[in-house]
Design an enzyme around this catalytic site. Structure first.
Site, PDB file in Angstrom:
ATOM      1  N   GLY A 134       0.777  -1.242   0.000  1.00  0.00           N
ATOM      2  CA  GLY A 134       0.000   0.000   0.000  1.00  0.00           C
ATOM      3  C   GLY A 134       0.803   1.285   0.000  1.00  0.00           C
ATOM      4  O   GLY A 134       0.299   2.321   0.442  1.00  0.00           O
ATOM      5  N   MET A 194      -3.745  -6.777  -7.319  1.00  0.00           N
ATOM      6  CA  MET A 194      -3.194  -7.867  -8.124  1.00  0.00           C
ATOM      7  C   MET A 194      -4.264  -8.812  -8.688  1.00  0.00           C
ATOM      8  O   MET A 194      -4.033 -10.005  -8.797  1.00  0.00           O
ATOM      9  CB  MET A 194      -2.163  -8.645  -7.291  1.00  0.00           C
ATOM     10  CG  MET A 194      -1.002  -7.799  -6.812  1.00  0.00           C
ATOM     11  SD  MET A 194      -0.130  -6.974  -8.170  1.00  0.00           S
ATOM     12  CE  MET A 194       1.130  -6.060  -7.265  1.00  0.00           C
ATOM     13  N   HIS A 249       0.977   1.332 -13.168  1.00  0.00           N
ATOM     14  CA  HIS A 249       1.777   0.184 -13.593  1.00  0.00           C
ATOM     15  C   HIS A 249       3.263   0.582 -13.577  1.00  0.00           C
ATOM     16  O   HIS A 249       3.611   1.654 -14.084  1.00  0.00           O
ATOM     17  CB  HIS A 249       1.355  -0.276 -14.994  1.00  0.00           C
ATOM     18  CG  HIS A 249       2.121  -1.476 -15.432  1.00  0.00           C
ATOM     19  ND1 HIS A 249       1.846  -2.743 -14.968  1.00  0.00           N
ATOM     20  CD2 HIS A 249       3.203  -1.608 -16.257  1.00  0.00           C
ATOM     21  CE1 HIS A 249       2.700  -3.598 -15.492  1.00  0.00           C
ATOM     22  NE2 HIS A 249       3.534  -2.937 -16.279  1.00  0.00           N
TER      23      HIS A 249
HETATM   24  C1  GAR Z   1       3.596  -1.087  -7.333  1.00  0.00           C
HETATM   25  O1  GAR Z   1       4.898  -1.033  -7.879  1.00  0.00           O
HETATM   26  C2  GAR Z   1       2.561  -1.084  -8.430  1.00  0.00           C
HETATM   27  O2  GAR Z   1       2.877  -0.272  -9.513  1.00  0.00           O
HETATM   28  C3  GAR Z   1       2.601  -2.533  -8.839  1.00  0.00           C
HETATM   29  O3  GAR Z   1       2.708  -3.240  -7.626  1.00  0.00           O
HETATM   30  C4  GAR Z   1       3.348  -2.427  -6.638  1.00  0.00           C
HETATM   31  C5  GAR Z   1       2.444  -2.299  -5.440  1.00  0.00           C
HETATM   32  O4  GAR Z   1       3.070  -1.623  -4.379  1.00  0.00           O
HETATM   33  N1  GAR Z   1       1.407  -2.874  -9.570  1.00  0.00           N
HETATM   34  C6  GAR Z   1       1.405  -3.749 -10.580  1.00  0.00           C
HETATM   35  O5  GAR Z   1       2.397  -4.366 -10.923  1.00  0.00           O
HETATM   36  C7  GAR Z   1       0.063  -3.920 -11.271  1.00  0.00           C
HETATM   37  N2  GAR Z   1       0.232  -4.531 -12.544  1.00  0.00           N
HETATM   38  P1  GAR Z   1       2.232  -0.916  -3.205  1.00  0.00           P
HETATM   39  O6  GAR Z   1       1.270  -1.943  -2.626  1.00  0.00           O
HETATM   40  O7  GAR Z   1       3.289  -0.548  -2.200  1.00  0.00           O
HETATM   41  O8  GAR Z   1       1.543   0.286  -3.769  1.00  0.00           O
END
Ligand code: GAR
Length: 195
Positions: free
Chosen positions: A12, A89, A108
């Site tokens: 998050g 996800m 992304h």
């Molecule tokens: C982030 O880097 C986001 O861009 C990626 O997952 C991470 C989540 O981090 N999302 C994807 O890869 C979606 N395809 P967070 O929970 O700390 O925000």
């Protein structure tokens, strides 16, 4: 003032970036009124609770086929105008995306159309960029439609890759230099422009 729901699955940090941007007045045309997680143990839920934001857990494994119906119901019951996928996800089907057309945005961690689509999420994206040997990567905020990472691009920011980068160091730099900056800016733009 638009009602914003943020959908999360993990740490998050992008949710935190939006919460901070709201406090700083960068996000001012909408208010985060709901955080939904498909994962009951996501730390993002704690972040929301620490900021006094209502949370809902929809366990995809348990709900199975009714997951998207429950998600739609939750959005409608809470009068949500704009949905942010922030490290969410799960791939959403056309049933969900068409219901909220031009009202769902995703962050992304690459410059779309590179390293995106099915299977490209989280650290895998950065592993693929390093393996390919690109010298520049970045982040993209885009509208969400039925094609994974295929919706209209709203904002992008480039980040340099260094010789000694690992997937972890690259992920951290992409978050700090790109994701946490463009996600709040793109969210404010979309809230402000929504009729
Ligand atoms: C982030 O880097 C986001 O861009 C990626 O997952 C991470 C989540 O981090 N999302 C994807 O890869 C979606 N395809 P967070 O929970 O700390 O925000």
């Amino acid at each position: 003032m638009k009602n914003i729901a943020v959908l999360v699955s993990g740490g998050g940090t992008n949710l935190q970036a939006i919460i901070n941007a709201q406090i700083d007045g960068i996000v001012k045309s909408g208010k985060i009124t709901l955080v939904v997680s498909n994962n009951p143990s996501a730390y993002a839920l704690t972040r929301a609770q620490n900021s006094g934001i209502k949370t809902v857990v929809l366990n995809k494994k348990e709900l199975n086929k009714s997951f998207e119906d429950e998600l739609i119901k939750t959005m409608e019951e809470n009068n949500i105008d704009i949905i942010v996928l922030a490290g969410f996800m799960c791939i959403l089907s056309e049933k969900f995306t068409s219901r909220f057309a031009n009202r769902i945005i995703n962050v992304h961690p690459s410059l779309i159309p590179s390293f995106c689509g099915k299977g490209f999420y989280g650290l895998h994206v950065h592993e693929a960029a390093l393996q390919y040997g690109v010298k520049v990567t970045g982040a993209t905020v885009h509208f969400v439609n039925e094609i994974p990472d295929g919706g209209k691009i709203i904002m992008q920011k480039a980040v340099n890759i260094f010789e000694n980068d690992t997937p972890e160091t690259l992920q951290k730099r992409v978050m700090e230099e790109a994701e946490w900056k463009i996600l709040p800016l793109a969210l404010e733009k979309v809230c402000n422009e929504l009729k």
